[in-house]
Scaffold this active site. Structure first.
Site, PDB file in Angstrom:
ATOM      1  N   HIS A   1     -10.083   7.172  -2.531  1.00  0.00           N
ATOM      2  CA  HIS A   1      -8.683   7.000  -2.124  1.00  0.00           C
ATOM      3  C   HIS A   1      -7.784   7.689  -3.132  1.00  0.00           C
ATOM      4  O   HIS A   1      -7.972   7.557  -4.340  1.00  0.00           O
ATOM      5  CB  HIS A   1      -8.312   5.513  -2.048  1.00  0.00           C
ATOM      6  CG  HIS A   1      -6.891   5.319  -1.618  1.00  0.00           C
ATOM      7  ND1 HIS A   1      -6.514   5.310  -0.305  1.00  0.00           N
ATOM      8  CD2 HIS A   1      -5.750   5.205  -2.341  1.00  0.00           C
ATOM      9  CE1 HIS A   1      -5.197   5.173  -0.223  1.00  0.00           C
ATOM     10  NE2 HIS A   1      -4.713   5.108  -1.438  1.00  0.00           N
TER      11      HIS A   1
ATOM     12  N   LYS B   1      -6.970  -2.723   2.018  1.00  0.00           N
ATOM     13  CA  LYS B   1      -7.503  -1.898   3.113  1.00  0.00           C
ATOM     14  C   LYS B   1      -8.868  -1.336   2.735  1.00  0.00           C
ATOM     15  O   LYS B   1      -9.789  -1.306   3.552  1.00  0.00           O
ATOM     16  CB  LYS B   1      -6.525  -0.768   3.438  1.00  0.00           C
ATOM     17  CG  LYS B   1      -5.260  -1.280   4.135  1.00  0.00           C
ATOM     18  CD  LYS B   1      -4.210  -0.208   4.312  1.00  0.00           C
ATOM     19  CE  LYS B   1      -3.480   0.115   3.046  1.00  0.00           C
ATOM     20  NZ  LYS B   1      -2.209   0.766   3.126  1.00  0.00           N
TER      21      LYS B   1
ATOM     22  N   ARG C   1       8.482  -3.091   2.669  1.00  0.00           N
ATOM     23  CA  ARG C   1       8.659  -2.426   1.360  1.00  0.00           C
ATOM     24  C   ARG C   1       9.310  -1.071   1.540  1.00  0.00           C
ATOM     25  O   ARG C   1      10.176  -0.662   0.763  1.00  0.00           O
ATOM     26  CB  ARG C   1       7.306  -2.280   0.658  1.00  0.00           C
ATOM     27  CG  ARG C   1       6.790  -3.601   0.106  1.00  0.00           C
ATOM     28  CD  ARG C   1       5.341  -3.470  -0.321  1.00  0.00           C
ATOM     29  NE  ARG C   1       5.159  -2.470  -1.338  1.00  0.00           N
ATOM     30  CZ  ARG C   1       4.061  -1.710  -1.459  1.00  0.00           C
ATOM     31  NH1 ARG C   1       3.051  -1.852  -0.622  1.00  0.00           N
ATOM     32  NH2 ARG C   1       3.967  -0.834  -2.423  1.00  0.00           N
TER      33      ARG C   1
ATOM     34  N   ASP D   1      -0.778  -6.206   5.558  1.00  0.00           N
ATOM     35  CA  ASP D   1      -0.258  -5.011   4.877  1.00  0.00           C
ATOM     36  C   ASP D   1       0.697  -4.245   5.785  1.00  0.00           C
ATOM     37  O   ASP D   1       1.691  -3.693   5.316  1.00  0.00           O
ATOM     38  CB  ASP D   1      -1.385  -4.082   4.428  1.00  0.00           C
ATOM     39  CG  ASP D   1      -0.833  -2.858   3.703  1.00  0.00           C
ATOM     40  OD1 ASP D   1      -0.197  -3.051   2.646  1.00  0.00           O
ATOM     41  OD2 ASP D   1      -0.992  -1.730   4.192  1.00  0.00           O
TER      42      ASP D   1
ATOM     43  N   SER E   1      -1.865  -3.446  -1.704  1.00  0.00           N
ATOM     44  CA  SER E   1      -1.774  -2.739  -0.424  1.00  0.00           C
ATOM     45  C   SER E   1      -2.963  -1.783  -0.243  1.00  0.00           C
ATOM     46  O   SER E   1      -3.639  -1.790   0.787  1.00  0.00           O
ATOM     47  CB  SER E   1      -0.443  -1.974  -0.389  1.00  0.00           C
ATOM     48  OG  SER E   1      -0.401  -1.056   0.662  1.00  0.00           O
TER      49      SER E   1
HETATM   50  N1  URA Z   1      -0.432   3.707  -0.111  1.00  0.00           N
HETATM   51  C1  URA Z   1      -0.630   2.472   0.397  1.00  0.00           C
HETATM   52  O1  URA Z   1      -1.441   2.269   1.289  1.00  0.00           O
HETATM   53  N2  URA Z   1       0.111   1.460  -0.108  1.00  0.00           N
HETATM   54  C2  URA Z   1       1.006   1.614  -1.078  1.00  0.00           C
HETATM   55  O2  URA Z   1       1.625   0.652  -1.488  1.00  0.00           O
HETATM   56  C3  URA Z   1       1.202   2.914  -1.604  1.00  0.00           C
HETATM   57  C4  URA Z   1       0.465   3.957  -1.103  1.00  0.00           C
END
Ligand code: URA
Length: 463
Positions: free
Chosen positions: A90, A195, A176, A169, A191
């Site tokens: 990621h 995932k 957010r 999320d 966040s």
């Molecule tokens: N990517 C995400 O999935 N969440 C965040 O808070 C920032 C970048």
């Protein structure tokens, strides 16, 4: 005592507690996450709590509890059924960052399962899904069972988040985005990791960007986020490493949608280009860590060698094409990527003075790419697959006045003026060569992350 354990919780009290600098316990975090996911806490209260969390920061325990509660807020994927070790990579977001198209097929070609749930363009950064959708027919929205079928067949699948995966999320992230509370290490950590952990991964490689194009501009913030994510994911049982990588200029020589895919496929075909070497090197380093943490190599260096073999030998390319076809994509467009590229308008930008390219404001460059048509003005709007920028000079390149710096591809000629103005402000020249920045400046594994966090908490107890 029993009475206090079962005392009813009221969300207003949790807002006040956070506002006044307190820390929420697991039960309180669970109320927040369930209430976000099922809609029982109204958006104004969630927004107030998010702002309090943004201003006060989250403790390590709160971050961990929030990550796990969010992970468990919906359906989860179980790659164990595939009989392979599951790994993913990621990135915290960048400009020209197309490493996913290389590392996913490379790691799959080395015997791993790569269930990669990706995102769309966010702020000035491009989105993996938007880039993939420039391939005619490629479906990013698969059901969990289709996702599993593609993974079984190809070893890698790059998809969008399903509505049932980590619903908390989706709600919190959208709030957010609208309340100026994105750039908080604890909230970003929860966040992203909620995932990734819902993918049921055995191992995770995090590419945390630093420099002018990163979301967190301050290097210390990037380091803290990297250490926080490693410690949090490791505590949840996933072997994790984070690399701090350079985003002081776009990665590779293109930024956009189709042109990024074309650059990645060129490398998968074994071709080399001097301006794509940073992309190739970073992809091999990231894939090397995936292969090592996934148990297919003795070290990250040995993993790098396996990754290089998969890249040069063509096995990664075969996985990539199989994955595209399994998602419904038309692989024939890669027979002649230049012929498929049909931008509405093209304009070359020439150097306006002699000098070394010294500094690039990569965030501004990312906005230029988005405004050419590669990004969207409103959530849900379509993007232009052919918009983007090809760069002809990198930091440290000497250019003569009038020499091409970049080629801009826009939806139409009306979209060119603002990106050109942005690039003219973003690119700087000097008489002497700029200091080179390492591609990977720091690596956090569990032990180093824990030490870093202990020191960070000692020097700034609000963490
Ligand atoms: N990517 C995400 O999935 N969440 C965040 O808070 C920032 C970048």
């Amino acid at each position: 005592m029993t009475a206090s354990v079962h005392a009813p919780l009221h969300f207003i009290d949790l807002i006040r507690k956070k506002r006044d600098g307190g820390s929420l316990d697991q039960r309180e975090i669970a109320l927040l996450v369930c209430g976000a996911a099922d809609g029982s806490i109204p958006p104004e209260q969630l927004s107030a709590w998010l702002m309090a969390a943004f201003l006060r920061g989250l403790s390590l325990d709160e971050t961990r509890a929030l990550t796990l509660a969010m992970r468990d807020s919906g359906e989860k994927f179980s790659p164990a059924r595939l009989g392979k070790v599951a790994v993913d990579k990621h990135s915290t977001g960048g400009v020209g960052d197309k490493t996913s198209f290389l590392v996913a097929p490379i790691a799959a070609a080395c015997g791993l399962a790569v269930p990669m749930i990706s995102g769309r363009a966010l702020g000035h950064t491009g989105g993996t899904l938007d880039k993939l959708e420039s391939i005619p027919g490629y479906r990013t929205a698969l059901t969990l069972s289709e996702f599993e079928t593609v993974l079984e067949k190809c070893g890698a699948s790059i998809v969008s988040q399903t509505p049932k995966l980590v619903p908390a999320d989706r709600i919190l992230y959208a709030l957010r985005d609208r309340t100026g509370t994105v750039e908080s290490p604890g909230l970003i950590c929860a966040s992203i990791l909620s995932k990734k952990l819902a993918e049921g991964l055995d191992a995770l490689v995090l590419d945390v960007k630093t420099g002018s194009g990163a979301f967190l501009k301050d290097r210390k913030d990037s380091e803290y986020l990297a250490a926080l994510m490693v410690a949090t994911a490791e505590a949840a049982g996933t072997r994790t490493v984070a690399l701090l990588t350079d985003m002081s200029q776009p990665l590779g020589r293109s930024a956009g949608n189709w042109i990024e895919l074309a650059e990645a496929v060129e490398l998968l075909c074994g071709e080399r280009h001097p301006a794509s070497e940073d992309l190739r090197e970073l992809s091999l380093i990231l894939a090397g860590w995936m292969i090592y943490l996934g148990g297919q190599a003795e070290s990250s260096e040995a993993g790098y060698q396996s990754a290089a073999t998969a890249l040069t030998g063509g096995s990664a390319l075969r996985v990539f094409f199989a994955m595209v076809a399994a998602h419904g994509g038309d692989v024939s467009v890669f027979n002649n990527p230049a012929a498929f590229h049909k931008p509405g308008a093209t304009q070359e930008l020439d150097a306006w003075k002699n000098g070394f390219v010294s500094e690039m404001d990569t965030t501004a460059i990312g906005w230029a790419v988005q405004r050419l048509g590669a990004g969207r003005e409103r959530a849900g709007a379509p993007v232009d697959p052919h918009a983007g920028i090809e760069f002809h000079a990198r930091r440290g390149t000497w250019v003569e006045k009038g020499q091409p710096l970049a080629t801009l591809y826009a939806t139409n000629s009306d979209c060119l003026a603002e990106p050109i103005a942005l690039l003219k402000q973003a690119i700087h020249f000097s008489k002497t060569p700029p200091q080179q920045v390492p591609l990977v400046s720091r690596t956090f594994i569990r032990e180093t992350a824990e030490v870093y966090l202990r020191d960070a908490v000692r020097s700034a107890p609000s963490f």
